[in-house]
Design an enzyme around this catalytic site. Structure first.
Site, short mmCIF file in Angstrom:
data_model
loop_
_atom_site.label_atom_id
_atom_site.label_comp_id
_atom_site.label_asym_id
_atom_site.label_seq_id
_atom_site.Cartn_x
_atom_site.Cartn_y
_atom_site.Cartn_z
N LYS A 35 0.84 -1.20 0.00
CA LYS A 35 0.00 0.00 0.00
C LYS A 35 0.88 1.26 0.00
O LYS A 35 2.11 1.16 0.15
CB LYS A 35 -0.95 -0.02 1.20
CG LYS A 35 -0.24 -0.05 2.54
CD LYS A 35 -1.23 -0.31 3.66
CE LYS A 35 -0.51 -0.40 4.98
NZ LYS A 35 -1.16 0.28 6.06
N ARG A 129 -9.04 0.23 16.50
CA ARG A 129 -9.16 1.14 15.37
C ARG A 129 -10.34 0.63 14.55
O ARG A 129 -11.46 1.04 14.75
CB ARG A 129 -7.83 1.09 14.59
CG ARG A 129 -7.37 2.35 13.99
CD ARG A 129 -5.94 2.27 13.47
NE ARG A 129 -5.62 1.06 12.73
CZ ARG A 129 -4.51 0.87 12.03
NH1 ARG A 129 -3.60 1.83 11.98
NH2 ARG A 129 -4.27 -0.25 11.38
N TYR A 254 16.97 29.58 7.44
CA TYR A 254 15.81 30.19 8.09
C TYR A 254 15.95 30.14 9.61
O TYR A 254 16.35 29.12 10.17
CB TYR A 254 14.53 29.45 7.72
CG TYR A 254 14.06 29.70 6.31
CD1 TYR A 254 13.66 30.98 5.90
CD2 TYR A 254 13.98 28.67 5.39
CE1 TYR A 254 13.21 31.20 4.60
CE2 TYR A 254 13.53 28.88 4.09
CZ TYR A 254 13.14 30.16 3.71
OH TYR A 254 12.69 30.38 2.45
N MET A 302 12.52 24.22 1.78
CA MET A 302 11.67 23.45 0.87
C MET A 302 12.49 22.71 -0.19
O MET A 302 12.21 21.56 -0.53
CB MET A 302 10.66 24.37 0.18
CG MET A 302 9.62 23.61 -0.62
SD MET A 302 8.47 24.68 -1.50
CE MET A 302 7.58 25.44 -0.19
C1 LIG Z 1 -3.52 -4.20 8.41
C2 LIG Z 1 -2.06 -4.11 8.19
N1 LIG Z 1 -1.34 -5.23 8.07
C3 LIG Z 1 -0.01 -5.21 7.87
C4 LIG Z 1 0.68 -4.02 7.78
C5 LIG Z 1 2.18 -4.04 7.60
O1 LIG Z 1 2.79 -3.52 8.75
P1 LIG Z 1 4.40 -3.35 8.81
O2 LIG Z 1 4.74 -2.36 7.75
O3 LIG Z 1 4.64 -2.84 10.18
O4 LIG Z 1 4.93 -4.69 8.53
C6 LIG Z 1 -0.02 -2.82 7.91
C7 LIG Z 1 0.70 -1.55 7.85
O5 LIG Z 1 0.34 -0.53 8.30
C8 LIG Z 1 -1.43 -2.87 8.11
O6 LIG Z 1 -2.15 -1.75 8.24
#
Ligand SMILES: Cc1ncc(COP(=O)(O)O)c(C=O)c1O
Length: 360
Positions: A35, A129, A254, A302
């Protein structure tokens, strides 16, 4: 003149890190987490390499999954945050995704499905969550199973404190998840993120979900990816665009936050927070100039940062600089900036071209 600021992505290192994850959890299949644009490394190139290794890919959004399918990737894809609206269901079905569900609200629109979509149930074991409460999992499963078009394949949960090996929360979550598993022995289970690969005992689940470790960042506090046997995948680099002498008492940048205690040589590097280099990196953050570890001085702008060149007095305009990679660890920079490598890697901005090596 082209800008030299770029992120080199070492796809062989990515593959090696994936294989390390496999070795650490030899009994489990893996969902490689890609992701957030492959944690900032570029979704499609990363997924193409991992698709040759992994059993499944995991993304957060339907848009990310769509990109993978558009790139011709046919590997199974788990949609970690599931669907958010009725219009997502036909897309999920057409793309053959496996959404993770945590709420009855997500079922709107599923009644119109023609085929059968495999779904996972997100269980809340302590993260608080997303997730179905442990005592409600059975009823939720039953509801999903009475829904034509859905097939429940597994239970999934996520650790809150796995980055800290001494945190008792992890054991509590494992015990909670075990109780849920016991009631659903025929379902597959997935709990382990990257950190859990380094726990003792090794992850005990059908599916692991490694993310940050694939990209060479540490999932554990107080250590670094390389110390855990992981290889850096992103090498963020730039170059010196100006060198100047500073007299004792002169300030830099800055807010004039850094003042030279003695005469010194300073270099300006063409990277800044507009590229995703963290603005909170303080003076003293390591920056490698021609392979020599120097230090950041003054505030991050920046488009520029300043470095003290005392450790590399031969530096000149054009000298290469590594912000993180082999000479300076991304975990080290993250620690200096009060954040984690996840944020730095995913935060490298679109202005920075990614170039790829290896992976063949
Ligand atoms: C639901 C879920 N599984 C697995 C992962 C992978 O976690 P990590 O990058 O700590 O291995 C994430 C990452 O945020 C996640 O949200």
């Amino acid at each position: 003149m082209p800008r030299h600021t770029r992120a080199r992505i070492d796809l062989d290192a990515l593959r090696s890190n994936f294989r390390k994850a496999r070795q650490l959890a030899p009994e489990s299949a893996s969902m490689a987490v890609v992701k957030a644009d492959g944690y900032g490394h570029g979704l499609e190139p990363v997924a193409r390499v991992l698709a040759g290794e992994t059993d499944c890919l995991a993304v957060a959004t339907v848009g990310e999954a769509q990109r993978l399918r558009d790139a011709g990737i046919t590997t199974a894809i788990v949609l970690l945050e599931g669907v958010h609206e009725a219009a997502d269901w036909p897309v999920v079905s057409a793309l053959e995704l496996q959404p993770v569900l945590h709420s009855y609200h997500q079922l709107a629109g599923a009644e119109a499905l023609n085929g059968e979509v495999p779904v996972w149930i997100k269980c809340n074991t302590g993260m608080n969550r997303l997730g179905v409460a442990p005592q409600e999992v059975a009823a939720f499963r039953q509801r999903l199973e009475t829904q034509p078009g859905l097939r429940v394949v597994g239970l999934l949960s996520h650790y809150a404190c796995a980055d800290d090996l001494s945190d008792p929360m992890t054991r509590r979550q494992q015990a909670c998840f075990q109780r849920i598993r016991d009631d659903h022995p025929e379902l597959q289970v997935s709990l382990a993120n990257s950190a859990a690969h380094f726990h003792d005992p090794a992850p005990d689940c059908d599916w692991t979900r490694p993310g940050i470790m694939l990209y060479g960042g540490t999932p554990l506090i107080g250590t670094t990816g390389p110390a855990l046997g992981l290889q850096p995948v992103m090498i963020l680099e730039s170059r010196i665009i100006a060198v100047r002498e500073l007299a004792a008492g002169e300030s830099v940048g800055y807010g004039a936050t850094w003042v030279a205690e003695a005469d010194c040589l300073m270099g300006i590097v063409e990277i800044g927070y507009g590229d995703g280099y963290p603005r909170h990196a303080p003076s003293g953050t390591p920056v490698a100039v021609a392979g020599h570890r120097c230090r950041l001085i003054g505030r991050v702008s920046m488009d520029m940062i300043a470095v003290d060149l005392s450790q590399c007095p031969e530096a000149e305009t054009g000298t290469p600089v590594e912000l993180w990679g082999h000479h300076v660890g991304v975990d080290e920079v993250a620690g200096m900036a009060g954040t984690i490598s996840y944020e730095l890697l995913t935060g490298v901005s679109p202005r920075v071209p990614r170039t790829y090596l290896g992976g063949g």
